[in-house]
Design a protein around this motif. Structure first.
Motif, PDB file in Angstrom:
ATOM      1  N   ASP A  92       0.883  -1.292  -0.010  1.00 25.22           N
ATOM      2  CA  ASP A  92      -0.045  -0.122   0.068  1.00 25.22           C
ATOM      3  C   ASP A  92       0.782   1.286   0.082  1.00 25.22           C
ATOM      4  O   ASP A  92       2.007   1.164   0.178  1.00 25.22           O
ATOM      5  N   VAL A  93       0.255   2.382  -0.414  1.00 26.82           N
ATOM      6  CA  VAL A  93       0.977   3.506  -0.394  1.00 26.82           C
ATOM      7  C   VAL A  93       0.240   4.669   0.428  1.00 26.82           C
ATOM      8  O   VAL A  93      -0.902   4.713   0.487  1.00 26.82           O
ATOM      9  N   GLN A  94       1.103   5.896   0.299  1.00 27.56           N
ATOM     10  CA  GLN A  94       0.324   7.223   0.958  1.00 27.56           C
ATOM     11  C   GLN A  94      -0.579   7.649  -0.161  1.00 27.56           C
ATOM     12  O   GLN A  94      -0.396   7.576  -1.549  1.00 27.56           O
ATOM     13  N   PRO A  95      -1.467   8.394   0.128  1.00 31.48           N
ATOM     14  CA  PRO A  95      -2.247   9.262  -0.880  1.00 31.48           C
ATOM     15  C   PRO A  95      -1.371  10.379  -1.479  1.00 31.48           C
ATOM     16  O   PRO A  95      -0.174  10.472  -1.012  1.00 31.48           O
ATOM     17  N   ALA A  96      -1.683  10.810  -2.806  1.00 35.20           N
ATOM     18  CA  ALA A  96      -0.890  11.848  -3.378  1.00 35.20           C
ATOM     19  C   ALA A  96      -1.903  13.014  -3.916  1.00 35.20           C
ATOM     20  O   ALA A  96      -2.177  13.254  -4.998  1.00 35.20           O
ATOM     21  N   PRO A  97      -2.384  13.769  -2.625  1.00 31.18           N
ATOM     22  CA  PRO A  97      -3.366  14.883  -3.035  1.00 31.18           C
ATOM     23  C   PRO A  97      -2.763  16.030  -4.053  1.00 31.18           C
ATOM     24  O   PRO A  97      -1.513  16.213  -3.907  1.00 31.18           O
ATOM     25  N   ALA A  98      -3.753  16.533  -4.621  1.00 28.75           N
ATOM     26  CA  ALA A  98      -3.402  17.832  -5.670  1.00 28.75           C
ATOM     27  C   ALA A  98      -2.560  18.768  -4.949  1.00 28.75           C
ATOM     28  O   ALA A  98      -1.774  19.186  -5.331  1.00 28.75           O
ATOM     29  N   SER A  99      -3.175  18.843  -3.357  1.00 26.74           N
ATOM     30  CA  SER A  99      -2.401  19.958  -2.858  1.00 26.74           C
ATOM     31  C   SER A  99      -0.829  19.859  -2.359  1.00 26.74           C
ATOM     32  O   SER A  99       0.040  20.520  -2.047  1.00 26.74           O
ATOM     33  N   GLN A 100      -0.357  18.496  -2.775  1.00 29.25           N
ATOM     34  CA  GLN A 100       1.139  18.373  -2.746  1.00 29.25           C
ATOM     35  C   GLN A 100       1.887  18.845  -3.903  1.00 29.25           C
ATOM     36  O   GLN A 100       2.939  18.993  -3.673  1.00 29.25           O
ATOM     37  N   ASN A 101       1.168  19.206  -4.611  1.00 31.00           N
ATOM     38  CA  ASN A 101       1.910  19.919  -6.056  1.00 31.00           C
ATOM     39  C   ASN A 101       3.026  19.101  -6.561  1.00 31.00           C
ATOM     40  O   ASN A 101       4.133  19.473  -6.800  1.00 31.00           O
ATOM     41  N   TRP A 102       2.516  17.806  -7.072  1.00 29.45           N
ATOM     42  CA  TRP A 102       3.597  17.179  -7.763  1.00 29.45           C
ATOM     43  C   TRP A 102       3.921  17.478  -9.145  1.00 29.45           C
ATOM     44  O   TRP A 102       3.243  18.014  -9.689  1.00 29.45           O
ATOM     45  N   SER A 103       5.098  17.386  -9.479  1.00 34.36           N
ATOM     46  CA  SER A 103       5.696  18.017 -10.956  1.00 34.36           C
ATOM     47  C   SER A 103       5.245  17.219 -11.983  1.00 34.36           C
ATOM     48  O   SER A 103       5.312  17.514 -13.140  1.00 34.36           O
ATOM     49  N   THR A 104       4.999  15.918 -11.750  1.00 39.51           N
ATOM     50  CA  THR A 104       4.771  14.856 -12.562  1.00 39.51           C
ATOM     51  C   THR A 104       3.390  13.929 -11.923  1.00 39.51           C
ATOM     52  O   THR A 104       3.132  14.004 -10.885  1.00 39.51           O
ATOM     53  N   PRO A 105       2.619  13.268 -12.970  1.00 37.29           N
ATOM     54  CA  PRO A 105       1.408  12.748 -12.403  1.00 37.29           C
ATOM     55  C   PRO A 105       1.958  11.472 -11.322  1.00 37.29           C
ATOM     56  O   PRO A 105       2.754  10.662 -11.686  1.00 37.29           O
ATOM     57  N   PRO A 106       1.552  11.331 -10.238  1.00 34.75           N
ATOM     58  CA  PRO A 106       2.094  10.597  -9.072  1.00 34.75           C
ATOM     59  C   PRO A 106       1.997   9.007  -9.385  1.00 34.75           C
ATOM     60  O   PRO A 106       2.911   8.528  -8.851  1.00 34.75           O
ATOM     61  N   PHE A 107       1.029   8.604 -10.151  1.00 38.32           N
ATOM     62  CA  PHE A 107       1.067   7.284 -10.279  1.00 38.32           C
ATOM     63  C   PHE A 107       1.211   6.796 -11.829  1.00 38.32           C
ATOM     64  O   PHE A 107       0.888   5.842 -12.418  1.00 38.32           O
ATOM     65  N   GLU A 108       2.190   7.844 -12.298  1.00 35.22           N
ATOM     66  CA  GLU A 108       2.683   7.380 -13.546  1.00 35.22           C
ATOM     67  C   GLU A 108       4.394   7.534 -13.448  1.00 35.22           C
ATOM     68  O   GLU A 108       5.021   8.666 -13.160  1.00 35.22           O
ATOM     69  N   PRO A 109       5.084   6.531 -13.467  1.00 39.72           N
ATOM     70  CA  PRO A 109       6.721   6.526 -13.131  1.00 39.72           C
ATOM     71  C   PRO A 109       7.595   7.296 -14.417  1.00 39.72           C
ATOM     72  O   PRO A 109       6.994   7.042 -15.539  1.00 39.72           O
ATOM     73  N   VAL A 110       8.191   8.137 -13.817  1.00 38.38           N
ATOM     74  CA  VAL A 110       9.021   9.063 -14.540  1.00 38.38           C
ATOM     75  C   VAL A 110      10.480   9.096 -14.281  1.00 38.38           C
ATOM     76  O   VAL A 110      10.691   9.450 -13.054  1.00 38.38           O
ATOM     77  N   THR A 111      11.423   8.711 -15.222  1.00 35.80           N
ATOM     78  CA  THR A 111      12.763   8.894 -14.981  1.00 35.80           C
ATOM     79  C   THR A 111      13.115  10.184 -15.491  1.00 35.80           C
ATOM     80  O   THR A 111      13.127  10.759 -16.451  1.00 35.80           O
ATOM     81  N   LYS A 112      13.707  11.101 -14.542  1.00 37.54           N
ATOM     82  CA  LYS A 112      14.181  12.225 -14.920  1.00 37.54           C
ATOM     83  C   LYS A 112      15.554  12.472 -15.132  1.00 37.54           C
ATOM     84  O   LYS A 112      16.370  11.542 -15.091  1.00 37.54           O
ATOM     85  N   SER A 113      16.118  13.649 -15.349  1.00 36.90           N
ATOM     86  CA  SER A 113      17.611  13.810 -15.734  1.00 36.90           C
ATOM     87  C   SER A 113      18.550  13.479 -14.656  1.00 36.90           C
ATOM     88  O   SER A 113      19.491  13.190 -14.946  1.00 36.90           O
ATOM     89  N   ASP A 114      18.053  13.394 -13.467  1.00 41.07           N
ATOM     90  CA  ASP A 114      19.054  12.975 -12.299  1.00 41.07           C
ATOM     91  C   ASP A 114      18.936  11.451 -12.223  1.00 41.07           C
ATOM     92  O   ASP A 114      19.844  10.856 -11.358  1.00 41.07           O
ATOM     93  N   GLY A 115      18.268  10.680 -13.169  1.00 44.22           N
ATOM     94  CA  GLY A 115      18.404   9.204 -13.053  1.00 44.22           C
ATOM     95  C   GLY A 115      17.451   8.529 -12.069  1.00 44.22           C
ATOM     96  O   GLY A 115      17.336   7.265 -12.313  1.00 44.22           O
ATOM     97  N   ARG A 116      16.856   9.453 -11.344  1.00 42.71           N
ATOM     98  CA  ARG A 116      15.878   8.626 -10.424  1.00 42.71           C
ATOM     99  C   ARG A 116      14.509   8.690 -10.706  1.00 42.71           C
ATOM    100  O   ARG A 116      14.074   9.270 -11.788  1.00 42.71           O
ATOM    101  N   ILE A 117      13.607   7.667 -10.274  1.00 43.61           N
ATOM    102  CA  ILE A 117      12.519   7.347 -10.806  1.00 43.61           C
ATOM    103  C   ILE A 117      11.544   7.785  -9.907  1.00 43.61           C
ATOM    104  O   ILE A 117      11.465   7.547  -8.603  1.00 43.61           O
ATOM    105  N   TYR A 118      10.381   8.600 -10.474  1.00 42.73           N
ATOM    106  CA  TYR A 118       9.666   9.327  -9.547  1.00 42.73           C
ATOM    107  C   TYR A 118       8.101   8.672  -9.640  1.00 42.73           C
ATOM    108  O   TYR A 118       7.906   8.342 -10.820  1.00 42.73           O
ATOM    109  N   GLY A 119       7.243   8.785  -8.624  1.00 37.45           N
ATOM    110  CA  GLY A 119       6.193   8.216  -8.475  1.00 37.45           C
ATOM    111  C   GLY A 119       5.813   7.786  -7.193  1.00 37.45           C
ATOM    112  O   GLY A 119       6.655   7.444  -6.317  1.00 37.45           O
ATOM    113  N   ARG A 120       4.688   7.842  -6.749  1.00 38.18           N
ATOM    114  CA  ARG A 120       4.066   7.477  -5.351  1.00 38.18           C
ATOM    115  C   ARG A 120       4.334   5.886  -5.096  1.00 38.18           C
ATOM    116  O   ARG A 120       3.826   5.001  -6.048  1.00 38.18           O
ATOM    117  N   GLY A 121       5.105   5.776  -4.114  1.00 35.71           N
ATOM    118  CA  GLY A 121       5.585   4.259  -3.958  1.00 35.71           C
ATOM    119  C   GLY A 121       6.778   3.902  -4.551  1.00 35.71           C
ATOM    120  O   GLY A 121       7.120   2.633  -4.287  1.00 35.71           O
TER     121      GLY A 121
END
Length: 448
Positions: A92-121
């Protein structure tokens, strides 16, 4: 695969598959909090079963947990006389409410230029799931010991797993429990967590009036419940920001120091804002209590009107130090709150939960093996670190197997992972190192 270089080569070859599977897991919004759709949580549970079956595990199944979401369990045989290692994580994971102001969709994994994978969980705790997956793949069918798998479905909310584990010790006993739900200070810097603060929680309700009344007509004599609540909450800290509650224990940290640069970056403290408390930074976050107001039932500024509030309710969490008694520490907090009655207001305090603290026996053979495995995987000396976080299941595992070791590690680094917050992420290289470390740990512990 008794040579560390063999484990490193095998882990590197497996990483494309591991990261593909991590991405698939991140896409499932498995939020087990009350009020959220349960379908993704159940879908995630089945996905975990499928994950471990793909790793070659036999007999993986969902097990009903009374009043909660099912856990995933498997009991994989090993050679006669070999020890048993239980691998734990949560799906299970924490919620990702809009108020947190994610820079990418929280439930869509995104690899950024720093090489890290972003996403809730991505870090907390689906990284733990793929570390376990890859460990089983690398060990293969001829694993050197008996391996049990336990994956929880509601670690982030009020868990029902602890009483279930305590009621069924024959299922979950082991010689070592590996909890892949934590991490080092920063990537590439091996850390073994040797102490966890506990987490106790309660609610406090303040009542001053029979109903809301006009603040112009009655303000100045009739007490406002929110003002009374503010005065009560102000008693929880002194002028330095230390949590000061009679009967609540405090201590000092004797292990590796918390890196201030790592902490400042990870905590997102604004420039010019001071730290809370006194003592070393390690003392404050690993060995001293910390009380936090998690939420309060009051009108938002958009809904505010000219009234005195009749009733206000707040939820409080207090992190308690290793070695303290969770029930006693919660009672001390609740007694303190009940004693605060500005203007003779009504104060009602109710228990929410008790999560007990934990300290590791660093002389246990499994802990020694874990340190050796980390040293091999990272090529660096291991730091003995604490954690201000809590993992309530640990106390239940120690209750059913008091002589077992608890190995606390993972890929959730303090510096950048931002677990529970916006833009949570994980370093793939840290996952790879932990796959090597965990595989080598099982081999070494089984051989010893």
């Amino acid at each position: 695969m008794s040579d560390p270089s063999d484990a490193r080569a095998a882990a590197a070859a497996l990483m494309p598959d591991v990261l593909d599977r991590l991405g698939d897991l991140v896409r499932i919004p498995s939020i087990a909090f009350p009020g959220f759709d349960p379908e993704p949580v159940h879908r995630m549970g089945q996905a975990v079963v499928d994950l471990f079956e793909a790793a070659g595990a036999e007999g993986v199944r969902l097990v009903d947990v009374p009043d909660g979401y099912p856990c995933v369990f498997a009991d994989l045989p090993g050679p006669d006389g070999a020890p048993t290692v239980l691998l734990y994580a949560h799906y299970d994971v924490q919620p990702a409410p809009a108020s947190q102001n994610w820079s990418t969709p929280p439930f869509e994994p995104v690899t950024k230029s720093d090489g890290r994978i972003y996403g809730r969980g991505a870090a907390d705790d689906k990284s733990g799931l793929v570390i376990h997956y890859a460990t089983l793949k690398l060990l293969g069918a001829d694993r050197p010991c008996r391996v049990k798998i336990l994956v929880e479905g509601e670690e982030e909310t009020i868990s029902h797993l602890e009483p279930f584990v305590e009621a069924n010790p024959e299922l979950f006993t082991a010689d070592a429990f590996v909890i892949a739900d934590i991490g080092p200070q920063s990537p590439g810097r091996p850390g073994l967590t040797t102490a966890l603060r506990g987490d106790v929680a309660c609610t406090v309700t303040v009542r001053t009036l029979a109903n809301p009344v006009h603040s112009g007509e009655f303000g100045g004599a009739a007490p406002d419940a929110l003002t009374a609540m503010i005065r009560i909450l102000d008693t929880l800290h002194d002028e330095n920001g230390d949590t000061v509650i009679p009967g609540v224990d405090s201590g000092r940290w004797d292990g590796a120091a918390m890196d201030e640069d790592v902490y400042r970056g990870g905590s997102a403290i604004l420039p010019g804002v001071d730290y809370l408390g006194t003592g070393s930074l390690s003392d404050r976050i690993w060995a001293k209590p910390s009380v936090t107001v998690l939420g309060m039932d009051v009108p938002s500024t958009a809904e505010a009107s000219n009234v005195l509030l009749n009733e206000v309710k707040a939820k409080l969490s207090m992190r308690i130090i290793p070695g303290s008694d969770g029930d006693g520490q919660l009672e001390a907090l609740m007694a303190h709150l009940r004693a605060q009655r500005p203007w003779n207001c009504e104060v009602v305090v109710e228990k929410v939960k008790v999560g007990h603290p934990f300290a590791v026996d660093e002389s246990h053979p499994a802990i020694v093996a874990a340190e050796d495995a980390l040293r091999e995987a990272y090529g660096a000396e291991v730091e003995s670190i604490g954690s201000g976080a809590s993992i309530p299941l640990v106390a239940s595992l120690k209750k059913i197997a008091p002589d077992a070791a608890i190995v606390l590690w993972g890929a959730e680094d303090t510096a950048h992972a931002r677990i529970h917050a916006s833009d949570e992420s994980v370093d793939p290289a840290e996952i790879e190192r932990m796959i090597v470390a965990q595989t080598r740990f099982i081999q070494e512990f089984a051989g010893g």
